[in-house]
Write a protein that holds these residues in place. Structure first.
Motif, PDB file in Angstrom:
ATOM      1  N   GLN A  81       0.586  -1.159   0.127  1.00  0.00           N
ATOM      2  CA  GLN A  81      -0.130   0.113   0.069  1.00  0.00           C
ATOM      3  C   GLN A  81       0.837   1.230   0.191  1.00  0.00           C
ATOM      4  OE1 GLN A  81      -2.574   1.201  -0.971  1.00  0.00           O
ATOM      5  NE2 GLN A  81      -3.127   2.711   0.614  1.00  0.00           N
TER       6      GLN A  81
ATOM      7  N   TRP B 115       1.767   1.735  -3.586  1.00  0.00           N
ATOM      8  CA  TRP B 115       0.478   2.057  -4.417  1.00  0.00           C
ATOM      9  C   TRP B 115       0.239   3.738  -4.078  1.00  0.00           C
ATOM     10  CZ3 TRP B 115       0.285  -0.059  -8.449  1.00  0.00           C
ATOM     11  CH2 TRP B 115       0.229  -1.449  -8.631  1.00  0.00           C
ATOM     12  N   ARG B 116       0.507   4.017  -2.899  1.00  0.00           N
ATOM     13  CA  ARG B 116      -0.029   5.537  -2.339  1.00  0.00           C
ATOM     14  C   ARG B 116       1.018   6.433  -3.385  1.00  0.00           C
ATOM     15  NH1 ARG B 116      -3.009   7.637   1.547  1.00  0.00           N
ATOM     16  NH2 ARG B 116      -3.863   6.228   2.696  1.00  0.00           N
TER      17      ARG B 116
ATOM     18  N   GLY C 250      -5.238  -0.896  -2.794  1.00  0.00           N
ATOM     19  CA  GLY C 250      -4.059  -1.238  -1.562  1.00  0.00           C
ATOM     20  C   GLY C 250      -4.900  -1.167  -0.285  1.00  0.00           C
ATOM     21  N   GLU C 251      -5.662  -0.050  -0.212  1.00  0.00           N
ATOM     22  CA  GLU C 251      -6.309   0.016   1.270  1.00  0.00           C
ATOM     23  C   GLU C 251      -7.302  -1.169   1.500  1.00  0.00           C
ATOM     24  OE1 GLU C 251      -6.060   1.813   3.719  1.00  0.00           O
ATOM     25  OE2 GLU C 251      -5.131   3.721   3.009  1.00  0.00           O
TER      26      GLU C 251
ATOM     27  N   HIS D 124      -9.062   0.565   7.678  1.00  0.00           N
ATOM     28  CA  HIS D 124      -8.667   0.621   6.286  1.00  0.00           C
ATOM     29  C   HIS D 124      -9.842   0.403   5.371  1.00  0.00           C
ATOM     30  CE1 HIS D 124      -4.247   0.975   7.075  1.00  0.00           C
ATOM     31  NE2 HIS D 124      -4.593   0.146   7.883  1.00  0.00           N
TER      32      HIS D 124
ATOM     33  N   CYS E 159     -10.804   2.936   2.336  1.00  0.00           N
ATOM     34  CA  CYS E 159     -10.998   2.365   0.886  1.00  0.00           C
ATOM     35  C   CYS E 159     -12.212   3.220   0.354  1.00  0.00           C
ATOM     36  CB  CYS E 159     -11.121   0.934   1.068  1.00  0.00           C
ATOM     37  SG  CYS E 159     -11.743   0.139  -0.663  1.00  0.00           S
TER      38      CYS E 159
END
Length: 300
Positions: free
Chosen positions: A189, A192-193, A203-204, A223, A227
């Motif tokens: 994640q 991905w961020r 990812g979240e 999370h 998301c």
């Protein structure tokens, strides 16, 4: 840089596959080209466009739709080479040539070499323009390398994502496996961020899913909510992202023992899943929704 009067040659190594590096440099040029310094009208530029074909144009597009030409594609050989007739200034007597070559060092590394030649075509302007190229092209490639860092993040994110799914697929996991799975999901994640956009939403979802699977409701809910927020606000999210966000909330609530709220979100997830346009994406979502743990929700 080469001999005086000769070609200007600049190279950079990036951690990205050769196809990805080629795509970032060409199709993605508008995302990284330093227009504030190197453009016809810096204050007016909206984007830079390189048309991906022999005979295609290279130009800057201004706010309002007007354009200023930079050159033309003479050779288009993805993912190995692109050759441009380079003429960003209308007062130059002829275009010069800019060739960019992409060489795979290994599957995850690419050497990108830019060669600018043909200064003799500019007559008396040649030496002056060449000096500008010697100064400017390293800065341009530095900007490209910065954009290619996104390719680095994508590579790490995908690799770690794969590790999470391999651990999830094990019929029996040890506590050490679970700890490694949580760490890999968080690391994926993070990368991905850095990429941004829809991947951060996904990812979240994965982090929430992993926490629910290992029976930790508080971070699973945290999370799942993240998301949901990203799915509602991130540009470019897909129909399945909304379904996944609802599924994450349902599973996290079920993990927390709130089966009434979980049932509500499960119904929302089911309804959203039914609207997924692509049949393959819809089947992937349906299969995941049918997979536990659901902490007793599926027995209600």
């Amino acid at each position: 840089m080469g001999e005086p009067g000769g070609a200007v040659v600049v190279a950079v190594d990036v951690r990205a596959g050769v196809e990805e590096a080629f795509g970032v440099f060409t199709a993605g040029i508008g995302d990284w080209w330093p227009v504030a310094v190197y453009s016809v009208e810096p204050g007016r530029v909206e984007t830079v466009v390189l048309e991906g074909r022999a005979g295609g144009r290279l130009y800057e597009r201004w706010v309002g739709g007007d354009e200023a030409a930079w050159g033309q594609v003479l050779a288009w050989e993805p993912p190995a080479r692109v050759l441009l007739a380079w003429s960003p200034s209308p007062d130059r007597p002829a275009p010069t040539a800019v060739e960019v070559r992409f060489t795979a060092v290994d599957p995850e590394h690419t050497r990108v070499e830019l060669e600018h030649r043909g200064w003799e075509r500019l007559g008396d302007q040649g030496d002056h323009v060449r000096a500008g190229g010697e100064e400017g092209w390293p800065r341009v490639l530095d900007a490209f390398a910065g954009a290619a860092t996104g390719a680095d993040h994508r590579w790490f994110a995908r690799s770690l994502n794969g590790q999470v799914w391999r651990l999830l697929a094990r019929p029996i996991r040890t506590p050490e496996d679970d700890a490694r799975m949580v760490d890999a999901a968080h690391a994926s994640q993070y990368h991905w961020r850095e990429v941004g956009g829809p991947p951060a939403t996904r990812g979240e979802w994965l982090v929430s899913h992993v926490y629910a699977v290992v029976g930790r409701p508080e971070p699973a809910l945290h999370h799942a909510r993240r998301c949901l927020e990203l799915a509602d606000g991130a540009p470019g999210v897909a129909d399945f992202d909304h379904a996944d966000a609802a599924e994450a909330m349902a599973r996290a609530l079920a993990c927390a023992g709130d089966l009434d709220q979980a049932a509500t979100w499960h119904s929302r997830a089911t309804a959203a899943g039914a609207t997924i346009a692509d049949a393959e994406d819809r089947q992937i979502f349906t299969d995941d929704l049918a997979t536990g743990p659901w902490f007793g929700l599926n027995r209600r």
